[in-house]
Write an enzyme that holds these catalytic residues in place. Structure first.
Site, PDB file in Angstrom:
ATOM      1  N   GLU A   1       0.821  -1.222   0.000  1.00  0.00           N
ATOM      2  CA  GLU A   1       0.000   0.000   0.000  1.00  0.00           C
ATOM      3  C   GLU A   1       0.851   1.267   0.000  1.00  0.00           C
ATOM      4  OE1 GLU A   1      -2.553   0.552   3.433  1.00  0.00           O
ATOM      5  OE2 GLU A   1      -3.521   2.276   2.470  1.00  0.00           O
TER       6      GLU A   1
ATOM      7  N   ASP B   1      -0.668  -5.054   3.093  1.00  0.00           N
ATOM      8  CA  ASP B   1      -1.205  -3.865   3.751  1.00  0.00           C
ATOM      9  C   ASP B   1      -0.587  -3.859   5.149  1.00  0.00           C
ATOM     10  OD1 ASP B   1      -2.613  -1.808   4.889  1.00  0.00           O
ATOM     11  OD2 ASP B   1      -4.547  -2.416   4.048  1.00  0.00           O
TER      12      ASP B   1
ATOM     13  N   ILE C   1      -0.708  -1.820   7.714  1.00  0.00           N
ATOM     14  CA  ILE C   1      -1.720  -1.586   8.755  1.00  0.00           C
ATOM     15  C   ILE C   1      -3.050  -1.411   8.043  1.00  0.00           C
ATOM     16  CG2 ILE C   1      -2.557  -0.092  10.604  1.00  0.00           C
ATOM     17  CD1 ILE C   1       0.212   0.726  11.294  1.00  0.00           C
ATOM     18  N   ASP C   2      -3.932  -2.353   8.184  1.00  0.00           N
ATOM     19  CA  ASP C   2      -5.284  -2.179   7.656  1.00  0.00           C
ATOM     20  C   ASP C   2      -6.144  -1.738   8.830  1.00  0.00           C
ATOM     21  OD1 ASP C   2      -7.181  -2.241   5.531  1.00  0.00           O
ATOM     22  OD2 ASP C   2      -8.098  -3.936   6.566  1.00  0.00           O
TER      23      ASP C   2
ATOM     24  N   THR D   1      -5.797   2.013   9.653  1.00  0.00           N
ATOM     25  CA  THR D   1      -4.925   3.078  10.177  1.00  0.00           C
ATOM     26  C   THR D   1      -5.720   4.074  11.017  1.00  0.00           C
ATOM     27  OG1 THR D   1      -3.396   2.828   8.342  1.00  0.00           O
ATOM     28  CG2 THR D   1      -3.325   4.931   9.492  1.00  0.00           C
TER      29      THR D   1
ATOM     30  N   ASP E   1      -6.098  -4.481   0.709  1.00  0.00           N
ATOM     31  CA  ASP E   1      -7.069  -4.601   1.809  1.00  0.00           C
ATOM     32  C   ASP E   1      -7.677  -6.003   1.850  1.00  0.00           C
ATOM     33  OD1 ASP E   1      -7.051  -1.803   2.611  1.00  0.00           O
ATOM     34  OD2 ASP E   1      -8.232  -1.363   0.819  1.00  0.00           O
TER      35      ASP E   1
HETATM   36  N1  LIG Z   1     -11.347   7.198   6.721  1.00  0.00           N
HETATM   37  C1  LIG Z   1     -11.356   5.884   6.444  1.00  0.00           C
HETATM   38  N2  LIG Z   1     -12.334   5.122   6.984  1.00  0.00           N
HETATM   39  C2  LIG Z   1     -12.358   3.775   6.737  1.00  0.00           C
HETATM   40  N3  LIG Z   1     -11.458   3.140   5.969  1.00  0.00           N
HETATM   41  C3  LIG Z   1     -10.469   3.863   5.413  1.00  0.00           C
HETATM   42  C4  LIG Z   1     -10.373   5.256   5.612  1.00  0.00           C
HETATM   43  N4  LIG Z   1      -9.288   5.677   4.948  1.00  0.00           N
HETATM   44  C5  LIG Z   1      -8.729   4.613   4.346  1.00  0.00           C
HETATM   45  N5  LIG Z   1      -9.429   3.504   4.630  1.00  0.00           N
HETATM   46  C6  LIG Z   1      -9.059   2.176   4.137  1.00  0.00           C
HETATM   47  O1  LIG Z   1     -10.081   1.602   3.364  1.00  0.00           O
HETATM   48  C7  LIG Z   1     -10.255   0.250   3.743  1.00  0.00           C
HETATM   49  C8  LIG Z   1     -11.662  -0.108   3.512  1.00  0.00           C
HETATM   50  O2  LIG Z   1     -12.515   0.806   4.130  1.00  0.00           O
HETATM   51  C9  LIG Z   1      -9.853   0.166   5.195  1.00  0.00           C
HETATM   52  O3  LIG Z   1      -9.531  -1.139   5.527  1.00  0.00           O
HETATM   53  C10 LIG Z   1      -8.750   1.205   5.269  1.00  0.00           C
HETATM   54  O4  LIG Z   1      -7.484   0.640   4.988  1.00  0.00           O
HETATM   55  P1  LIG Z   1      -6.129   1.354   5.516  1.00  0.00           P
HETATM   56  O5  LIG Z   1      -6.293   1.553   6.963  1.00  0.00           O
HETATM   57  O6  LIG Z   1      -5.105   0.332   5.132  1.00  0.00           O
HETATM   58  O7  LIG Z   1      -5.980   2.634   4.740  1.00  0.00           O
HETATM   59 MG   LIG Z   2      -6.089  -1.163   4.165  1.00  0.00          MG
HETATM   60 MG   LIG Z   3      -3.087   0.256   5.298  1.00  0.00          MG
END
Ligand SMILES: Nc1ncnc2c1ncn2[C@@H]1O[C@H](CO)[C@@H](O)[C@H]1OP(=O)(O)O
Ligand SMILES: [Mg+2]
Ligand SMILES: [Mg+2]
Length: 280
Positions: free
Chosen positions: A70, A90, A92-93, A95, A220
């Site tokens: 990512e 990914d 940190i999924d 964040t 993701d």
């Molecule tokens: N404000 C937000 N709210 C929810 N998901 C977000 C977000 N911004 C990015 N995402 C990303 O979109 C994915 C699906 O919603 C999440 O698992 C998250 O992955 P991330 O944390 O790796 O960016």
């Molecule tokens: Mg993610």
């Molecule tokens: Mg991420």
């Protein structure tokens, strides 16, 4: 017969656990937050540090393998999925959850060969749950077999989704329109865990019947897609066709019946694909 990807999968589990240690330690420090595509699309130094850690360890051990991550894509790397063995990461999924210490934060590592996911590892690091799946060999959480829910009546179901990272009124209207239709089927409830990978592991665990979202990226969902299918679930495009992990659209459900019922209610749209050429 020996499993040719066993070594790689063992490495993925070990490195996901190490990455989880880094994430947990970072939760105790100040978390400096930066933004990417919008003011609510967040990234921290920990995302970047964990991605580097995972990528370097893969390069050292499997120098011929390819990598999609990512934060590397955010920094301008291409996001091409070829037939070559490819790690899809990914770091940190969730964040946004990490920034707020909301306890659903995952490290997600998928591994694809010939564009087919061979294994998936999702480590929910604050819950200390290690979700794993190997193609054809089932899905597990901390070593226990996972099985999707057997509920086929959507009216008796919980559905997971996310609100995404756009706050443009038109995009939000689209999301709420689908959400309203699904809620009013009616279903027992709608949930958002804040992590696509964890939402999908909840489907695999039988806690929610389905998860859908438009706007997710391949990192993701790559690992968790195999965890869902190996737990007996199904994956589908939001228009009802076959899922395409680069298309940024997904329905993951316990059954074809519930997945199809959801696709009837979704107001679908097509964000730019993950493998679309960059816009200048
Ligand atoms: N404000 C937000 N709210 C929810 N998901 C977000 C977000 N911004 C990015 N995402 C990303 O979109 C994915 C699906 O919603 C999440 O698992 C998250 O992955 P991330 O944390 O790796 O960016
Ligand atoms: Mg993610
Ligand atoms: Mg991420």
């Amino acid at each position: 017969m020996a499993d040719i990807w066993q070594d790689a999968m063992d490495h993925a589990v070990a490195i996901a656990r190490r990455a989880g240690d880094v994430v947990r330690e970072a939760l105790l420090d100040d978390r400096m937050v930066m933004t990417k595509t919008s003011s609510v699309d967040l990234v921290t130094q920990t995302d970047q540090k964990v991605e580097k850690l995972i990528m370097q360890s893969v390069k050292d051990k499997f120098p011929t393998h390819r990598l999609i991550g990512e934060e590397s894509v955010a920094a301008g790397e291409a996001c091409d999925l070829s037939d070559a063995p490819t790690w899809i990461i990914d770091p940190i999924d969730g964040t946004t959850n990490f920034v707020h210490a909301f306890p659903f934060v995952a490290v997600s590592i998928g591994f694809s060969v010939n564009k087919q996911i061979e294994f998936g590892v999702v480590y929910s690091c604050l819950e200390d749950k290690m979700f794993t799946a190997r193609r054809g060999k089932g899905a597990f959480c901390n070593g226990n077999v996972l099985q999707v829910s057997d509920q086929e009546d959507i009216r008796q179901s919980i559905i997971a989704t996310e609100f995404g990272s756009s706050r443009e009124p038109e995009a939000v209207n689209n999301i709420f329109s689908s959400l309203r239709s699904i809620l009013c089927i009616p279903v027992h409830g709608v949930r958002t865990a804040g992590s696509a990978a964890i939402n999908m592991c909840l489907v695999a665990s039988g806690c929610v019947e389905a998860y859908y979202e438009i706007g997710i990226h391949v990192w993701d969902v790559a690992a968790a897609s195999l965890i869902v299918s190996e737990a007996g679930g199904v994956l589908m495009d939001v228009d009802g066709g076959s899922v395409d992990l680069m298309s940024r659209r997904i329905v993951a459900a316990n059954s074809r019946a519930i997945a199809e019922r959801i696709t009837e209610e979704i107001r679908s749209f097509s964000p730019p694909r993950d493998d679309a050429p960059p816009q200048h």
